[in-house]
Scaffold this motif. Structure first.
Motif, mmCIF file in Angstrom:
data_model
loop_
_atom_site.group_PDB
_atom_site.id
_atom_site.type_symbol
_atom_site.label_atom_id
_atom_site.label_comp_id
_atom_site.label_asym_id
_atom_site.label_seq_id
_atom_site.Cartn_x
_atom_site.Cartn_y
_atom_site.Cartn_z
ATOM 1 N N GLU A 145 42.036 9.834 73.281
ATOM 2 C CA GLU A 145 41.896 11.140 74.136
ATOM 3 C C GLU A 145 41.400 10.944 75.708
ATOM 4 O OE1 GLU A 145 41.225 15.577 72.800
ATOM 5 O OE2 GLU A 145 39.502 14.221 72.640
ATOM 6 N N GLU A 146 40.367 10.250 75.610
ATOM 7 C CA GLU A 146 39.571 9.945 76.907
ATOM 8 C C GLU A 146 40.703 9.233 77.800
ATOM 9 O OE1 GLU A 146 35.667 8.766 75.961
ATOM 10 O OE2 GLU A 146 34.894 10.442 75.696
ATOM 11 N N LYS A 147 41.145 8.211 77.354
ATOM 12 C CA LYS A 147 42.049 7.048 77.790
ATOM 13 C C LYS A 147 43.303 8.002 78.358
ATOM 14 C CE LYS A 147 42.990 2.802 79.027
ATOM 15 N NZ LYS A 147 42.259 2.012 79.605
ATOM 16 N N LEU A 148 43.769 8.936 77.807
ATOM 17 C CA LEU A 148 44.929 9.728 78.076
ATOM 18 C C LEU A 148 44.758 10.508 79.203
ATOM 19 C CD1 LEU A 148 46.614 10.645 74.657
ATOM 20 C CD2 LEU A 148 47.639 9.123 76.435
ATOM 21 N N TYR A 149 43.268 10.937 78.987
ATOM 22 C CA TYR A 149 42.936 11.933 80.234
ATOM 23 C C TYR A 149 42.672 11.308 81.249
ATOM 24 C CZ TYR A 149 39.730 15.085 82.757
ATOM 25 O OH TYR A 149 39.178 15.869 83.804
ATOM 26 N N SER A 150 42.091 9.894 81.422
ATOM 27 C CA SER A 150 42.049 9.106 82.662
ATOM 28 C C SER A 150 43.521 8.797 83.234
ATOM 29 C CB SER A 150 41.571 7.900 82.123
ATOM 30 O OG SER A 150 42.312 6.890 81.414
ATOM 31 N N PHE A 151 44.641 8.950 82.358
ATOM 32 C CA PHE A 151 45.897 8.419 82.907
ATOM 33 C C PHE A 151 46.651 10.042 83.445
ATOM 34 C CE2 PHE A 151 46.574 5.053 79.729
ATOM 35 C CZ PHE A 151 46.352 4.228 80.592
ATOM 36 N N SER A 152 45.760 11.155 83.372
ATOM 37 C CA SER A 152 46.043 12.453 83.693
ATOM 38 C C SER A 152 47.359 12.785 83.067
ATOM 39 C CB SER A 152 46.473 12.607 85.271
ATOM 40 O OG SER A 152 45.148 12.061 86.008
ATOM 41 N N LYS A 177 49.911 15.034 75.868
ATOM 42 C CA LYS A 177 48.655 14.389 75.295
ATOM 43 C C LYS A 177 48.650 14.409 73.568
ATOM 44 C CE LYS A 177 44.443 15.968 75.724
ATOM 45 N NZ LYS A 177 43.115 16.347 76.220
ATOM 46 N N GLU A 178 48.886 15.856 73.222
ATOM 47 C CA GLU A 178 48.608 16.294 71.737
ATOM 48 C C GLU A 178 50.137 15.380 71.170
ATOM 49 O OE1 GLU A 178 46.651 17.920 70.047
ATOM 50 O OE2 GLU A 178 45.402 17.698 72.024
ATOM 51 N N GLU A 179 51.162 15.378 71.644
ATOM 52 C CA GLU A 179 52.363 14.818 71.126
ATOM 53 C C GLU A 179 51.872 13.136 70.893
ATOM 54 O OE1 GLU A 179 56.914 14.072 72.852
ATOM 55 O OE2 GLU A 179 56.115 15.842 73.305
ATOM 56 N N ILE A 180 51.576 12.609 72.266
ATOM 57 C CA ILE A 180 51.228 11.176 71.848
ATOM 58 C C ILE A 180 50.208 10.813 70.761
ATOM 59 C CG2 ILE A 180 50.062 9.284 73.039
ATOM 60 C CD1 ILE A 180 51.282 10.328 75.829
ATOM 61 N N LEU A 181 49.106 11.736 70.753
ATOM 62 C CA LEU A 181 47.982 11.712 69.731
ATOM 63 C C LEU A 181 48.776 11.935 68.095
ATOM 64 C CD1 LEU A 181 45.112 13.472 71.570
ATOM 65 C CD2 LEU A 181 45.073 10.782 70.837
ATOM 66 N N THR A 182 49.377 12.871 68.096
ATOM 67 C CA THR A 182 49.914 13.045 66.945
ATOM 68 C C THR A 182 50.957 11.945 66.367
ATOM 69 O OG1 THR A 182 50.099 15.515 67.427
ATOM 70 C CG2 THR A 182 51.503 14.607 65.377
#
Length: 144
Positions: A16-23, A29-34
């Protein structure tokens, strides 16, 4: 993100933090994490078990430090309990005694309160239980 998760075990919070760093926006983000969870790229239990084995076997961390680090990564208590079973009790105690004896002999202070404090502080930072530490301290002080 698949490569990031496949390269090394990751927990949900790290990804989640890595995705946040990619803005990445929140819906993406939810779709990718799922997707990563459904395809077993993120598995909290597997992460916790790997974390426990690695931190104990290579960094010689005690259970207290391991538990605190896993809690910091938002791993549930149930998963932490399961993961701690990765360390056999005899291995845990063997590693503790080896680390304690090595550190005791490496402390340059003469026997006394200063040496004892350095010894205890070191093992507390490593995350070992106080009863184990003080039993070992008594054993080393008396030379048994």
């Amino acid at each position: 993100m698949e490569y990031y998760c496949a390269y090394q075990e990751r927990c949900y919070k790290e990804v989640e933090e890595k995705l946040y760093s990619f803005s990445v926006n929140s819906s993406e983000k939810e779709e990718i994490l799922t997707y990563l969870i459904e395809n077993n790229f993120i598995n909290e239990e597997r992460f916790a078990q790997s974390f426990v084995r690695g931190k104990h076997n290579y960094k010689f961390w005690g259970k207290n430090r391991i538990v605190n680090e896993l809690k910091f990564r938002n791993i549930s208590s149930r998963i932490i309990t399961i993961a701690l079973k990765e360390i056999p009790e005899e291995t845990y105690l063997k590693n503790f005694h080896q680390l304690a004896e090595k550190h005791w002999h490496n402390i340059t202070e003469r026997k006394g309160p200063k040496k004892n404090k350095k010894f205890v502080d070191f093992l507390l930072r490593k995350g070992y239980e106080t009863n184990l530490i003080y039993e070992k301290l008594n054993e080393l002080e008396t030379g048994n």
